[in-house]
Design a protein around this motif. Structure first.
Motif, PDB file in Angstrom:
ATOM      1  N   ARG A  22      14.434 -33.227  38.205  1.00 30.48           N
ATOM      2  CA  ARG A  22      13.621 -34.165  38.989  1.00 30.48           C
ATOM      3  C   ARG A  22      14.277 -34.461  40.330  1.00 30.48           C
ATOM      4  O   ARG A  22      13.599 -34.526  41.363  1.00 30.48           O
ATOM      5  N   GLU A  23      15.613 -34.590  40.319  1.00 28.83           N
ATOM      6  CA  GLU A  23      16.340 -34.903  41.549  1.00 28.83           C
ATOM      7  C   GLU A  23      16.204 -33.774  42.567  1.00 28.83           C
ATOM      8  O   GLU A  23      15.854 -34.007  43.733  1.00 28.83           O
ATOM      9  N   PHE A  24      16.471 -32.556  42.128  1.00 26.92           N
ATOM     10  CA  PHE A  24      16.407 -31.441  43.060  1.00 26.92           C
ATOM     11  C   PHE A  24      14.965 -31.113  43.465  1.00 26.92           C
ATOM     12  O   PHE A  24      14.703 -30.686  44.586  1.00 26.92           O
ATOM     13  N   GLY A  25      14.027 -31.299  42.524  1.00 26.71           N
ATOM     14  CA  GLY A  25      12.628 -31.088  42.868  1.00 26.71           C
ATOM     15  C   GLY A  25      12.165 -32.058  43.928  1.00 26.71           C
ATOM     16  O   GLY A  25      11.426 -31.696  44.853  1.00 26.71           O
ATOM     17  N   THR A  26      12.593 -33.313  43.814  1.00 22.04           N
ATOM     18  CA  THR A  26      12.244 -34.315  44.816  1.00 22.04           C
ATOM     19  C   THR A  26      12.851 -33.984  46.172  1.00 22.04           C
ATOM     20  O   THR A  26      12.209 -34.133  47.211  1.00 22.04           O
ATOM     21  N   LEU A  27      14.139 -33.535  46.170  1.00 22.36           N
ATOM     22  CA  LEU A  27      14.799 -33.183  47.426  1.00 22.36           C
ATOM     23  C   LEU A  27      14.079 -32.025  48.113  1.00 22.36           C
ATOM     24  O   LEU A  27      13.926 -32.012  49.337  1.00 22.36           O
ATOM     25  N   LYS A  28      13.626 -31.062  47.320  1.00 23.92           N
ATOM     26  CA  LYS A  28      12.891 -29.949  47.910  1.00 23.92           C
ATOM     27  C   LYS A  28      11.550 -30.417  48.462  1.00 23.92           C
ATOM     28  O   LYS A  28      11.064 -29.916  49.488  1.00 23.92           O
ATOM     29  N   ALA A  29      10.914 -31.394  47.768  1.00 22.00           N
ATOM     30  CA  ALA A  29       9.648 -31.930  48.253  1.00 22.00           C
ATOM     31  C   ALA A  29       9.830 -32.677  49.569  1.00 22.00           C
ATOM     32  O   ALA A  29       8.921 -32.756  50.397  1.00 22.00           O
ATOM     33  N   LEU A  30      11.067 -33.222  49.762  1.00 21.84           N
ATOM     34  CA  LEU A  30      11.369 -33.945  50.995  1.00 21.84           C
ATOM     35  C   LEU A  30      11.779 -33.006  52.126  1.00 21.84           C
ATOM     36  O   LEU A  30      12.081 -33.465  53.229  1.00 21.84           O
ATOM     37  N   GLY A  31      11.870 -31.694  51.821  1.00 25.66           N
ATOM     38  CA  GLY A  31      12.158 -30.744  52.890  1.00 25.66           C
ATOM     39  C   GLY A  31      13.462 -29.997  52.760  1.00 25.66           C
ATOM     40  O   GLY A  31      13.808 -29.183  53.635  1.00 25.66           O
ATOM     41  N   TRP A  32      14.229 -30.245  51.691  1.00 29.69           N
ATOM     42  CA  TRP A  32      15.484 -29.507  51.510  1.00 29.69           C
ATOM     43  C   TRP A  32      15.157 -28.055  51.167  1.00 29.69           C
ATOM     44  O   TRP A  32      14.315 -27.758  50.315  1.00 29.69           O
ATOM     45  N   LYS A  33      15.848 -27.157  51.819  1.00 31.88           N
ATOM     46  CA  LYS A  33      15.692 -25.755  51.524  1.00 31.88           C
ATOM     47  C   LYS A  33      16.504 -25.382  50.277  1.00 31.88           C
ATOM     48  O   LYS A  33      17.436 -26.102  49.888  1.00 31.88           O
ATOM     49  N   SER A  34      16.158 -24.275  49.661  1.00 31.51           N
ATOM     50  CA  SER A  34      16.891 -23.827  48.466  1.00 31.51           C
ATOM     51  C   SER A  34      18.366 -23.599  48.779  1.00 31.51           C
ATOM     52  O   SER A  34      19.248 -23.903  47.966  1.00 31.51           O
ATOM     53  N   GLY A  35      18.639 -23.068  49.994  1.00 32.30           N
ATOM     54  CA  GLY A  35      20.035 -22.836  50.367  1.00 32.30           C
ATOM     55  C   GLY A  35      20.837 -24.111  50.442  1.00 32.30           C
ATOM     56  O   GLY A  35      22.004 -24.154  50.050  1.00 32.30           O
ATOM     57  N   ARG A  36      20.182 -25.194  50.945  1.00 30.87           N
ATOM     58  CA  ARG A  36      20.890 -26.467  51.050  1.00 30.87           C
ATOM     59  C   ARG A  36      21.181 -27.045  49.682  1.00 30.87           C
ATOM     60  O   ARG A  36      22.262 -27.591  49.436  1.00 30.87           O
ATOM     61  N   VAL A  37      20.220 -26.914  48.768  1.00 25.79           N
ATOM     62  CA  VAL A  37      20.430 -27.396  47.397  1.00 25.79           C
ATOM     63  C   VAL A  37      21.558 -26.596  46.740  1.00 25.79           C
ATOM     64  O   VAL A  37      22.437 -27.157  46.053  1.00 25.79           O
ATOM     65  N   THR A  38      21.537 -25.282  46.959  1.00 28.28           N
ATOM     66  CA  THR A  38      22.580 -24.437  46.372  1.00 28.28           C
ATOM     67  C   THR A  38      23.950 -24.814  46.913  1.00 28.28           C
ATOM     68  O   THR A  38      24.930 -24.908  46.158  1.00 28.28           O
ATOM     69  N   ARG A  39      24.037 -25.042  48.236  1.00 26.41           N
ATOM     70  CA  ARG A  39      25.325 -25.419  48.818  1.00 26.41           C
ATOM     71  C   ARG A  39      25.820 -26.746  48.264  1.00 26.41           C
ATOM     72  O   ARG A  39      27.026 -26.937  48.076  1.00 26.41           O
ATOM     73  N   GLN A  40      24.889 -27.643  47.990  1.00 28.56           N
ATOM     74  CA  GLN A  40      25.282 -28.940  47.442  1.00 28.56           C
ATOM     75  C   GLN A  40      25.885 -28.781  46.048  1.00 28.56           C
ATOM     76  O   GLN A  40      26.914 -29.372  45.717  1.00 28.56           O
ATOM     77  N   VAL A  41      25.240 -27.942  45.235  1.00 24.52           N
ATOM     78  CA  VAL A  41      25.745 -27.712  43.876  1.00 24.52           C
ATOM     79  C   VAL A  41      27.091 -26.993  43.915  1.00 24.52           C
ATOM     80  O   VAL A  41      28.029 -27.337  43.188  1.00 24.52           O
ATOM     81  N   VAL A  42      27.185 -25.973  44.776  1.00 21.29           N
ATOM     82  CA  VAL A  42      28.453 -25.234  44.890  1.00 21.29           C
ATOM     83  C   VAL A  42      29.562 -26.146  45.398  1.00 21.29           C
ATOM     84  O   VAL A  42      30.709 -26.071  44.945  1.00 21.29           O
ATOM     85  N   GLY A  43      29.260 -27.038  46.337  1.00 23.19           N
ATOM     86  CA  GLY A  43      30.262 -27.973  46.844  1.00 23.19           C
ATOM     87  C   GLY A  43      30.783 -28.884  45.759  1.00 23.19           C
ATOM     88  O   GLY A  43      31.992 -29.125  45.655  1.00 23.19           O
ATOM     89  N   GLU A  44      29.867 -29.392  44.913  1.00 22.39           N
ATOM     90  CA  GLU A  44      30.295 -30.248  43.807  1.00 22.39           C
ATOM     91  C   GLU A  44      31.188 -29.467  42.834  1.00 22.39           C
ATOM     92  O   GLU A  44      32.227 -29.966  42.373  1.00 22.39           O
ATOM     93  N   ALA A  45      30.783 -28.231  42.527  1.00 22.47           N
ATOM     94  CA  ALA A  45      31.571 -27.415  41.598  1.00 22.47           C
ATOM     95  C   ALA A  45      32.932 -27.067  42.193  1.00 22.47           C
ATOM     96  O   ALA A  45      33.952 -27.020  41.485  1.00 22.47           O
ATOM     97  N   LEU A  46      32.968 -26.833  43.522  1.00 22.41           N
ATOM     98  CA  LEU A  46      34.233 -26.497  44.166  1.00 22.41           C
ATOM     99  C   LEU A  46      35.199 -27.677  44.123  1.00 22.41           C
ATOM    100  O   LEU A  46      36.398 -27.498  43.882  1.00 22.41           O
ATOM    101  N   VAL A  47      34.691 -28.873  44.319  1.00 25.28           N
ATOM    102  CA  VAL A  47      35.538 -30.065  44.209  1.00 25.28           C
ATOM    103  C   VAL A  47      36.057 -30.210  42.788  1.00 25.28           C
ATOM    104  O   VAL A  47      37.229 -30.543  42.560  1.00 25.28           O
ATOM    105  N   ASN A  48      35.177 -29.955  41.795  1.00 30.48           N
ATOM    106  CA  ASN A  48      35.623 -29.996  40.396  1.00 30.48           C
ATOM    107  C   ASN A  48      36.732 -28.971  40.147  1.00 30.48           C
ATOM    108  O   ASN A  48      37.701 -29.226  39.417  1.00 30.48           O
TER     109      ASN A  48
END
Length: 490
Positions: free
Chosen positions: A355-381
């Motif tokens: 729901r979170e990522f679907g909403t962000l995409k509905a607000l205009g986030w591109k798939s690449g931006r969502v992917t970078r966000q997930v990868v950034g979180e995983a990289l910090v982990n």
């Protein structure tokens, strides 16, 4: 925006982030501990080999001992028929030990081979000393014999000779054996003496090529009550003790060290050596240097440190095999499992954030931006896991070093074909030409040093783990559509 969102999500999902980081930390910590223990075992084995070879020596060149029966036979000792009663007599024999001799010119030929940084010759000797005394017996007359009369059945009746027997007397001799090594005092950076430290006095001077001076091993000096300034006699020649050495590990290469020329004179081996110690210009070219020497100098046996390592057994060898074999593969399996679990957990976390990522995409986030966000979180982990892993790994390595478990290294017999720096006989041993060196056991304390390269590898693994986990999650997030947010409620 990226870092703000990243910080908020990691704080909100800190339990999940801690689980992923912990899994990566365990894998990285295991890699650090296994790597540091392997390094410690490698250093321990190098220490054992130094006790065989000497520091700075990469290989030795020898000539196999002659076949039994082809030599001069057993040593012979001659004693004078002195008239003094109970006179102490002494005789010794100086024998070349272990190998056939090589011409001193061989050292120069070996030193001229490609890839050789230095070569020095040495002469290994065994001295067998026999000393003691002959005791005269005492004639005991038979009590029943008269003066010149018969003494009974079987007597010497009528001869006028006293009747009786000789009792007591005989010979009592002690046999002592010790080793002497003739060292080239002009080249003291290679050879067995380098595995010992001078604890009293000094080492040889480069000008003492034919001087009657000696360096004595500390254990032998204690046994024979020798010290700096005292003299020791070898085959009638007196040598002044100028230094006392102590072996870094195990037994010393010899009981006594003297200049090479003096050793050649004592053993009647002018311009002869038993062993040539070789240092390679590049440790990566040791095998090539070995092949070149064997090809160009026929009849010799070249033994490298790798060859000697195969003769080391005991718990050190067993533990080293486990660390390099089982430990290495265990680290790989655990690390791979940690990466896989981290990826699956990240992917699962993305599934719960539909729901979170679907909403962000509905607000205009591109798939690449969502992917970078997930990868950034995983990289910090992953980086967090790397920090934890390095901490746990360093603690584990420190614990191993603090405990310093003792491992044993069993050194097998070196014989004529494989020996390099050990000499037979040893303190108190019988020795003798052609005889293999007796095996012995060394106790080595294990340490687990952590090098900077291991820490850098841990950081790389942490980043790799984060990227792999982020790749799983990013791939899952990139496939989400805005419409999924309307069909999925957390």
């Amino acid at each position: 925006m990226f870092f703000t969102y990243l910080r908020r999500e990691l704080r909100r999902r800190r339990k999940a982030a801690l689980v992923v980081a912990s899994g990566l930390a365990l894998g990285i910590a295991l890699v650090i501990v296994v790597s540091s223990v392997s390094t410690g075992m490698s250093r321990a084995q190098d220490k054992v080999l130094e006790s065989l070879y000497g520091l700075g020596t990469d290989m030795t060149v020898t000539k196999a001992a002659a076949a039994p029966g082809s030599g001069s036979g057993r040593p012979k000792f001659e004693f004078d028929a002195k008239g003094d009663d109970d006179a102490t007599q002494s005789s010794d024999r100086v024998m070349v030990q272990g190998f056939q001799t090589l011409a001193s010119s061989t050292v120069t030929r070996i030193g001229g081979q490609n890839g050789v940084a230095g070569a020095v010759g040495g002469l290994s000797l065994n001295v067998m000393k026999v000393d003691g005394e002959f005791k005269r017996g005492e004639f005991k007359q038979d009590e029943g014999a008269g003066q010149g009369g018969r003494s009974g059945p079987g007597g010497q009746g009528g001869t006028g000779q006293p009747q009786g027997e000789v009792r007591g007397g005989g010979a009592s001799f002690d046999v002592n054996s010790y080793t002497v090594y003739g060292t080239d005092v002009t080249e003291q950076g290679i050879g067995p003496l380098t595995s010992s430290k001078i604890t009293k006095g000094r080492t040889f001077k480069t000008s003492e090529t034919d001087a009657k001076v000696a360096v004595v091993d500390s254990a032998y000096a204690k046994e024979k009550k020798l010290d700096v300034g005292k003299t020791v006699t070898v085959h009638g020649t007196k040598f002044t003790v100028v230094g006392v050495s102590t072996a870094d590990s195990g037994d010393a290469a010899a009981n006594l060290y003297i200049p090479l020329k003096q050793a050649q004179t004592l053993s009647d081996s002018k311009d002869k050596v038993t062993t040539v110690y070789v240092k390679a210009a590049d440790s990566q070219q040791i095998d090539q240097v070995k092949s070149a020497i064997q090809k160009n100098i026929s009849g010799t046996t070249v033994t490298t440190s790798a060859d000697l390592a195969d003769t080391v057994s005991g718990s050190l060898s067993t533990a080293s095999d486990l660390a390099s074999g089982v430990g290495k593969w265990l680290s790989i399996v655990v690390l791979a499992a940690a990466f896989l679990v981290a990826g699956l957990l990240t992917s699962s976390a993305v599934s719960r954030r539909v729901r979170e990522f679907g909403t962000l995409k509905a607000l205009g986030w591109k798939s690449g931006r969502v992917t970078r966000q997930v990868v950034g979180e995983a990289l910090v982990n992953g980086l967090l896991g790397g920090v934890l892993g390095i901490g746990i790994g360093l603690a584990g390595a420190y614990l191993v070093t603090a405990i310093s478990p003792t491992l044993t290294a069993q050194l097998g017999s070196s014989g004529g074909g494989t020996g390099g720096g050990r000499f037979m006989g040893g303190p108190g041993g019988p020795g003798g030409p052609g005889r293999a060196a007796a095996s012995k056991t060394l106790d080595i304390a294990l340490t687990a040093p952590v090098s900077l390269s291991v820490v850098l590898i841990a950081v790389v693994l942490a980043v790799a783990g984060g990227l792999i986990a982020g790749g799983f999650g990013g791939w899952r997030a990139s496939r989400l559509r805005p419409a999924d947010a309307l069909r999925r409620v957390e």
